[in-house]
Design a protein around this motif. Structure first.
Motif, PDB file in Angstrom:
ATOM      1  N   ASN A 154       0.856  -1.183   0.000  1.00  0.00           N
ATOM      2  CA  ASN A 154       0.000   0.000   0.000  1.00  0.00           C
ATOM      3  C   ASN A 154       0.892   1.234   0.000  1.00  0.00           C
ATOM      4  O   ASN A 154       1.748   1.387   0.867  1.00  0.00           O
ATOM      5  CB  ASN A 154      -0.913   0.011   1.221  1.00  0.00           C
ATOM      6  N   THR A 155       0.695   2.117  -0.967  1.00  0.00           N
ATOM      7  CA  THR A 155       1.590   3.243  -1.169  1.00  0.00           C
ATOM      8  C   THR A 155       0.969   4.559  -0.702  1.00  0.00           C
ATOM      9  O   THR A 155      -0.237   4.660  -0.469  1.00  0.00           O
ATOM     10  CB  THR A 155       1.981   3.371  -2.646  1.00  0.00           C
ATOM     11  N   MET A 156       1.820   5.572  -0.600  1.00  0.00           N
ATOM     12  CA  MET A 156       1.374   6.905  -0.199  1.00  0.00           C
ATOM     13  C   MET A 156       0.415   7.512  -1.224  1.00  0.00           C
ATOM     14  O   MET A 156      -0.386   8.384  -0.898  1.00  0.00           O
ATOM     15  CB  MET A 156       2.585   7.831  -0.023  1.00  0.00           C
ATOM     16  N   ARG A 157       0.518   7.075  -2.478  1.00  0.00           N
ATOM     17  CA  ARG A 157      -0.341   7.625  -3.528  1.00  0.00           C
ATOM     18  C   ARG A 157      -1.665   6.871  -3.620  1.00  0.00           C
ATOM     19  O   ARG A 157      -2.353   6.922  -4.642  1.00  0.00           O
ATOM     20  CB  ARG A 157       0.390   7.575  -4.867  1.00  0.00           C
ATOM     21  N   SER A 158      -2.041   6.178  -2.522  1.00  0.00           N
ATOM     22  CA  SER A 158      -3.302   5.428  -2.431  1.00  0.00           C
ATOM     23  C   SER A 158      -3.362   4.288  -3.428  1.00  0.00           C
ATOM     24  O   SER A 158      -4.452   3.844  -3.812  1.00  0.00           O
ATOM     25  CB  SER A 158      -4.507   6.361  -2.626  1.00  0.00           C
ATOM     26  N   GLY A 159      -2.199   3.832  -3.858  1.00  0.00           N
ATOM     27  CA  GLY A 159      -2.148   2.714  -4.780  1.00  0.00           C
ATOM     28  C   GLY A 159      -1.894   1.404  -4.051  1.00  0.00           C
ATOM     29  O   GLY A 159      -1.483   1.382  -2.886  1.00  0.00           O
ATOM     30  N   LYS A 160      -2.154   0.303  -4.739  1.00  0.00           N
ATOM     31  CA  LYS A 160      -1.897  -1.025  -4.214  1.00  0.00           C
ATOM     32  C   LYS A 160      -1.028  -1.755  -5.230  1.00  0.00           C
ATOM     33  O   LYS A 160      -1.525  -2.333  -6.205  1.00  0.00           O
ATOM     34  CB  LYS A 160      -3.205  -1.775  -3.953  1.00  0.00           C
ATOM     35  N   ASP A 161       0.283  -1.705  -5.006  1.00  0.00           N
ATOM     36  CA  ASP A 161       1.241  -2.322  -5.924  1.00  0.00           C
ATOM     37  C   ASP A 161       1.364  -3.809  -5.632  1.00  0.00           C
ATOM     38  O   ASP A 161       1.342  -4.226  -4.471  1.00  0.00           O
ATOM     39  CB  ASP A 161       2.609  -1.666  -5.781  1.00  0.00           C
ATOM     40  N   GLU A 162       1.530  -4.593  -6.680  1.00  0.00           N
ATOM     41  CA  GLU A 162       1.716  -6.031  -6.524  1.00  0.00           C
ATOM     42  C   GLU A 162       2.936  -6.469  -7.323  1.00  0.00           C
ATOM     43  O   GLU A 162       3.147  -6.028  -8.455  1.00  0.00           O
ATOM     44  CB  GLU A 162       0.483  -6.798  -7.002  1.00  0.00           C
ATOM     45  N   TYR A 163       3.729  -7.352  -6.710  1.00  0.00           N
ATOM     46  CA  TYR A 163       4.952  -7.862  -7.323  1.00  0.00           C
ATOM     47  C   TYR A 163       4.971  -9.382  -7.175  1.00  0.00           C
ATOM     48  O   TYR A 163       4.702  -9.916  -6.093  1.00  0.00           O
ATOM     49  CB  TYR A 163       6.192  -7.288  -6.644  1.00  0.00           C
ATOM     50  N   LEU A 164       5.317 -10.070  -8.249  1.00  0.00           N
ATOM     51  CA  LEU A 164       5.395 -11.530  -8.234  1.00  0.00           C
ATOM     52  C   LEU A 164       6.652 -11.970  -8.969  1.00  0.00           C
ATOM     53  O   LEU A 164       6.940 -11.484 -10.066  1.00  0.00           O
ATOM     54  CB  LEU A 164       4.164 -12.140  -8.904  1.00  0.00           C
ATOM     55  N   ASN A 165       7.405 -12.882  -8.361  1.00  0.00           N
ATOM     56  CA  ASN A 165       8.579 -13.459  -9.013  1.00  0.00           C
ATOM     57  C   ASN A 165       8.580 -14.964  -8.772  1.00  0.00           C
ATOM     58  O   ASN A 165       8.437 -15.423  -7.630  1.00  0.00           O
ATOM     59  CB  ASN A 165       9.867 -12.846  -8.468  1.00  0.00           C
ATOM     60  N   LEU A 166       8.736 -15.720  -9.850  1.00  0.00           N
ATOM     61  CA  LEU A 166       8.844 -17.177  -9.802  1.00  0.00           C
ATOM     62  C   LEU A 166      10.152 -17.569 -10.467  1.00  0.00           C
ATOM     63  O   LEU A 166      10.440 -17.115 -11.577  1.00  0.00           O
ATOM     64  CB  LEU A 166       7.673 -17.840 -10.520  1.00  0.00           C
ATOM     65  N   SER A 167      10.935 -18.417  -9.812  1.00  0.00           N
ATOM     66  CA  SER A 167      12.237 -18.768 -10.383  1.00  0.00           C
ATOM     67  C   SER A 167      12.562 -20.231 -10.129  1.00  0.00           C
ATOM     68  O   SER A 167      11.999 -20.877  -9.240  1.00  0.00           O
ATOM     69  CB  SER A 167      13.348 -17.891  -9.793  1.00  0.00           C
ATOM     70  N   VAL A 168      13.510 -20.724 -10.914  1.00  0.00           N
ATOM     71  CA  VAL A 168      14.016 -22.084 -10.744  1.00  0.00           C
ATOM     72  C   VAL A 168      15.491 -22.083 -11.127  1.00  0.00           C
ATOM     73  O   VAL A 168      15.905 -21.349 -12.029  1.00  0.00           O
ATOM     74  CB  VAL A 168      13.217 -23.086 -11.614  1.00  0.00           C
ATOM     75  N   GLN A 169      16.277 -22.861 -10.414  1.00  0.00           N
ATOM     76  CA  GLN A 169      17.675 -23.035 -10.781  1.00  0.00           C
ATOM     77  C   GLN A 169      18.085 -24.476 -10.535  1.00  0.00           C
ATOM     78  O   GLN A 169      17.503 -25.174  -9.697  1.00  0.00           O
ATOM     79  CB  GLN A 169      18.586 -22.072 -10.018  1.00  0.00           C
ATOM     80  N   LYS A 170      19.100 -24.909 -11.277  1.00  0.00           N
ATOM     81  CA  LYS A 170      19.560 -26.292 -11.185  1.00  0.00           C
ATOM     82  C   LYS A 170      21.071 -26.337 -11.345  1.00  0.00           C
ATOM     83  O   LYS A 170      21.619 -25.763 -12.291  1.00  0.00           O
ATOM     84  CB  LYS A 170      18.911 -27.156 -12.275  1.00  0.00           C
ATOM     85  N   VAL A 177       4.603  -7.355 -12.447  1.00  0.00           N
ATOM     86  CA  VAL A 177       4.391  -6.163 -11.628  1.00  0.00           C
ATOM     87  C   VAL A 177       3.067  -5.544 -12.047  1.00  0.00           C
ATOM     88  O   VAL A 177       2.789  -5.409 -13.252  1.00  0.00           O
ATOM     89  CB  VAL A 177       5.540  -5.151 -11.801  1.00  0.00           C
ATOM     90  N   SER A 178       2.241  -5.183 -11.060  1.00  0.00           N
ATOM     91  CA  SER A 178       0.930  -4.615 -11.344  1.00  0.00           C
ATOM     92  C   SER A 178       0.742  -3.293 -10.619  1.00  0.00           C
ATOM     93  O   SER A 178       0.998  -3.199  -9.406  1.00  0.00           O
ATOM     94  CB  SER A 178      -0.166  -5.605 -10.920  1.00  0.00           C
ATOM     95  N   ASN A 179       0.314  -2.277 -11.343  1.00  0.00           N
ATOM     96  CA  ASN A 179      -0.048  -0.971 -10.780  1.00  0.00           C
ATOM     97  C   ASN A 179       1.091  -0.338  -9.996  1.00  0.00           C
ATOM     98  O   ASN A 179       0.887   0.285  -8.956  1.00  0.00           O
ATOM     99  CB  ASN A 179      -1.287  -1.118  -9.878  1.00  0.00           C
ATOM    100  N   ALA A 180       2.312  -0.489 -10.484  1.00  0.00           N
ATOM    101  CA  ALA A 180       3.480  -0.024  -9.728  1.00  0.00           C
ATOM    102  C   ALA A 180       4.153   1.156 -10.413  1.00  0.00           C
ATOM    103  O   ALA A 180       4.008   1.365 -11.616  1.00  0.00           O
ATOM    104  CB  ALA A 180       4.482  -1.159  -9.558  1.00  0.00           C
TER     105      ALA A 180
END
Length: 330
Positions: free
Chosen positions: A237-253, A268-271
């Motif tokens: 939740n940001t100061m500009r009344s926004g709701k930012d969302e972040y998602l990261n999915l990873s794999v390593q071998k 990234v959404s609404n960021a």
């Protein structure tokens, strides 16, 4: 902050001071990193294609320890190394902290350091401190800016692990308007599942958190044979009344007689965030990152990576980087 620190230190056992078997120790650390990157940024202000080198958060430092039975007192100090700057040792970028840890009571750390919120993301990013994202040395795309930087005036307590669970509590700031940190994590041999929450004060102290009100991270890591899968979801939740969302999915071998390979997707959404050329962008974005890391010497990796970030309205960022990391302890 000083009063809180003194009170917290008294919670941990003081009997270690009377232990006559105390043994001093030390550890020196050196991290050298360098990358040559080719970047193409197409933003609202136009297209910017260029080549740039970076020292990728190189640093030197160490720790002084005093081990008294099961209790360890430690002072850690690190400073940045800047290959391209006027001074090779950059003392303006200092990481310094004091800690006390005990297997029965947990650990307490005070100073300028990583927050628990940042560490929960960093530990699941196979491209950490490479130019795979929107900066030259930090996280890949799909992590918020609070996953970068070191935070001043910090105090964090980490509980001992009990029945596969451990908790953390922290405070950052110099007065009563600081930031409150809470976390809980479950871990066993194959799984790590946790939540981190930060309630930021009126003037946030957390590095790169100045425009945020509160942040929540859910994360899960799983090891299946040689595969390491990681996920991180952030709601801010940001100061500009926004709701930012972040998602990261990873794999390593890991690859025998080579090193490792890794892949990550980010969303990234609404960021509102900076791209790698310093321009700002607001909106949504998706990314794909692929990389190969070759173990050229003990503690050293050579890597080649590529990232494509698809932004709204046909805009994009492309990264192609060749670099190395080298870490040694003395």
């Amino acid at each position: 902050m000083k009063t809180l620190t003194i009170i917290s230190l008294l919670v941990l056992p003081v009997s270690a001071f009377a232990n006559q078997s105390c043994e001093p120790d030390y550890k020196l650390n050196l991290r050298l990193a360098y990358a040559l990157g080719y970047f193409d940024v197409d933003n609202l202000s136009g297209e910017d294609a260029y080549r740039k080198t970076s020292n990728n958060a190189s640093r030197v430092g160490g720790s002084v320890l005093l081990k008294c039975g099961t209790t360890t007192f430690k002072y850690s100090y690190h400073t940045a190394i800047d290959f391209m700057g006027d001074h090779f040792i950059d003392t303006d970028k200092i990481i310094s902290s004091y800690s006390i840890s005990d297997s029965e009571y947990g650990s307490l750390e005070v100073g300028k350091m990583n927050t628990a919120y940042k560490l929960a993301g960093k530990q699941g990013d196979p491209f950490w401190d490479t130019p795979a994202g929107t900066t030259f040395a930090a996280s890949s795309f799909g992590f918020s800016s609070m996953t970068r930087g070191f935070t001043n005036d910090s105090i964090f307590y980490y509980s001992p692990k009990m029945n596969n669970l451990k908790a953390n509590l922290g405070y950052t700031g110099t007065n009563s308007d600081g930031d409150i940190h809470l976390g809980l994590e479950y871990s066993d041999e194959a799984d790590v599942l946790g939540i981190q929450y930060v309630d930021l004060g009126e003037k946030p102290t957390v590095a790169n958190g100045s425009n945020n009100k509160n942040a929540t991270r859910l994360y899960y890591r799983k090891k299946v044979d040689d595969w390491q899968w990681s996920s991180s979801y952030e709601h801010i939740n940001t100061m500009r009344s926004g709701k930012d969302e972040y998602l990261n999915l990873s794999v390593q071998k890991p690859i025998a007689n080579f090193g490792r390979v890794a892949a990550a997707i980010g969303h990234v959404s609404n960021a509102d965030f900076k791209l790698i050329n310093g321009s700002r962008y607001s909106g949504d974005g998706q990314s794909l990152t692929l990389g190969a890391f070759y173990n050229w010497i003990k503690g050293g990796e050579l890597y080649l990576l590529g990232t494509y970030i698809d932004l709204d309205n046909g805009h994009h960022q492309k990264n192609l980087a060749l670099g190395f990391n080298y870490h040694v302890d003395f």
